[in-house]
Motif scaffolding. Structure first.
Motif, short mmCIF file in Angstrom:
data_model
loop_
_atom_site.label_atom_id
_atom_site.label_comp_id
_atom_site.label_asym_id
_atom_site.label_seq_id
_atom_site.Cartn_x
_atom_site.Cartn_y
_atom_site.Cartn_z
N ASP A 1 0.86 -1.19 0.00
CA ASP A 1 0.00 0.00 0.00
C ASP A 1 0.89 1.24 0.00
N PHE A 2 0.87 1.99 -1.10
CA PHE A 2 1.79 3.11 -1.26
C PHE A 2 1.48 4.29 -0.34
N THR A 3 0.31 4.29 0.30
CA THR A 3 0.05 5.35 1.28
C THR A 3 0.91 5.13 2.53
N THR A 4 1.40 3.90 2.73
CA THR A 4 2.15 3.60 3.95
C THR A 4 3.57 4.13 3.92
N ASP A 5 4.12 4.40 2.72
CA ASP A 5 5.45 5.02 2.68
C ASP A 5 5.40 6.41 2.05
N THR A 6 4.18 6.98 2.05
CA THR A 6 4.00 8.38 1.67
C THR A 6 3.93 9.19 2.95
N PRO A 7 4.94 9.98 3.26
CA PRO A 7 5.02 10.66 4.56
C PRO A 7 3.75 11.45 4.90
N ASN A 8 3.18 11.14 6.07
CA ASN A 8 2.05 11.90 6.61
C ASN A 8 0.80 11.85 5.74
N TYR A 9 0.65 10.82 4.93
CA TYR A 9 -0.49 10.76 4.02
C TYR A 9 -1.81 10.85 4.76
N TRP A 10 -1.93 10.12 5.87
CA TRP A 10 -3.22 10.03 6.55
C TRP A 10 -3.41 11.09 7.63
N ASP A 11 -2.42 11.93 7.86
CA ASP A 11 -2.54 12.96 8.89
C ASP A 11 -3.68 13.94 8.53
N ASN A 12 -4.63 14.06 9.43
CA ASN A 12 -5.74 15.01 9.26
C ASN A 12 -6.51 14.78 7.96
N TYR A 13 -6.62 13.53 7.55
CA TYR A 13 -7.23 13.20 6.26
C TYR A 13 -8.67 13.72 6.16
N TRP A 14 -9.42 13.60 7.24
CA TRP A 14 -10.82 14.02 7.23
C TRP A 14 -11.03 15.37 7.91
N ALA A 15 -9.96 16.01 8.33
CA ALA A 15 -10.11 17.24 9.12
C ALA A 15 -10.62 18.41 8.29
N GLY A 16 -10.13 18.54 7.07
CA GLY A 16 -10.53 19.67 6.24
C GLY A 16 -11.96 19.58 5.76
N ASP A 17 -12.41 18.37 5.47
CA ASP A 17 -13.78 18.15 5.00
C ASP A 17 -14.16 16.74 5.39
N SER A 18 -15.09 16.60 6.33
CA SER A 18 -15.44 15.29 6.87
C SER A 18 -16.16 14.41 5.85
N LEU A 19 -16.52 14.98 4.72
CA LEU A 19 -17.19 14.20 3.68
C LEU A 19 -16.23 13.80 2.57
N LEU A 20 -15.46 14.76 2.08
CA LEU A 20 -14.61 14.49 0.93
C LEU A 20 -13.30 13.80 1.31
N GLY A 21 -12.72 14.19 2.42
CA GLY A 21 -11.42 13.64 2.78
C GLY A 21 -10.34 14.10 1.82
N HIS A 22 -9.12 14.28 2.32
CA HIS A 22 -8.06 14.77 1.43
C HIS A 22 -6.70 14.63 2.10
N SER A 23 -5.70 14.27 1.29
CA SER A 23 -4.32 14.34 1.73
C SER A 23 -3.57 15.25 0.79
N SER A 24 -2.75 16.11 1.34
CA SER A 24 -1.97 17.03 0.50
C SER A 24 -0.71 16.36 -0.02
#
Length: 249
Positions: free
Chosen positions: A8-31
């Motif tokens: 799973d490439f999200t596991t070696d993408t630094p901070n991918y899941w940090d605050n994933y749902w914080a910006g929009d609890s519906l859409l979700g997003h990683s920068s």
């Protein structure tokens, strides 16, 4: 080297899941995008696609400098996710309705992301401003749908018109490497996207072709779309596992 098709490439993408749902609890997003930040994904692309081409040449990819993700023989390549879940702001009204019908929508999406960000869900395209990756995402009749993108590529090889005809023609040197549609499909292990004789693309959603907005319009269509994508990723992962691992080019 061996390719771990379950990685799973999200596991070696630094901070991918940090605050994933914080910006929009519906859409979700990683920068942070695995397509540009996962070193394992880059290595897998470099390894998988460095092999003989249908036109008789052989790709020998190398890691470029700066923004040059992978390079070979004057080509600059970028990684592109095949899968899309249509979670963007201009589709929010539809997603809001769908999310209400899917229990634990966050977990549903997170499971999808983990599975789709394996090697079976990724491909490379020539990297350029206004290139294939960007164009297929912005075109109103494609909206990042891989099945519709592939139909455009099939039509390109048949000298037929499509919504992506201009950008595909601008990348003629790239598509000439594969000689024909079958060559392209076989090179990238995309056989599960087409009929057995390569004459038709298997569409993942039954919408009017290149005539209307092609995104899912209700929960039934959305779940069907997601299931078809993940089924393809699973099958392509199995093809890569069986056909690449242990091969010597």
């Amino acid at each position: 080297m061996k390719i771990n098709v379950d990685f799973d490439f999200t596991t070696d993408t630094p901070n991918y899941w940090d605050n994933y749902w914080a910006g929009d609890s519906l859409l979700g997003h990683s920068s942070i995008d695995p397509d540009s930040h996962s070193k394992t994904l880059q290595l897998y692309h470099k390894t998988l696609w460095s092999k003989p081409l249908p036109n008789g040449e052989k790709i020998e990819l190398s890691v470029g400098k700066g923004a040059e993700y992978l390079v070979w023989n004057g080509f600059r390549f970028g990684s592109d996710s095949i899968c899309t879940s249509f979670r963007y702001k201009n589709n929010k009204i539809t997603i809001e309705a769908i999310a209400k019908d899917i229990p634990d929508f966050h977990k549903y999406i997170e499971d999808y992301v983990h599975k789709s960000y394996t090697i079976g869900g990724s491909i490379i395209f020539p990297k350029q401003k206004g290139g294939i990756n960007q164009s297929r995402g912005c075109n109103h009749y494609i909206k990042d749908r891989w099945d519709l993108t592939l139909e455009c590529i099939r039509r390109y090889y048949n000298n037929e018109d499509s919504p992506l005809a201009a950008v595909l023609y601008n990348n003629k040197d790239f598509f000439d490497l594969f000689v024909d549609f079958k060559g392209y499909i076989d090179f990238f292990y995309l056989q599960d996207c087409v009929s057995s004789d390569y004459s038709k693309v298997n569409f993942w959603l039954d919408t009017k072709l290149f005539e209307s907005n092609p995104v899912p319009q209700n929960t039934q269509e959305y779940k069907l779309w997601m299931e078809h994508q993940l089924s393809f990723v699973m099958n392509r992962n199995e093809r890569i596992k069986n056909n690449y691992n242990g091969s010597v080019y």
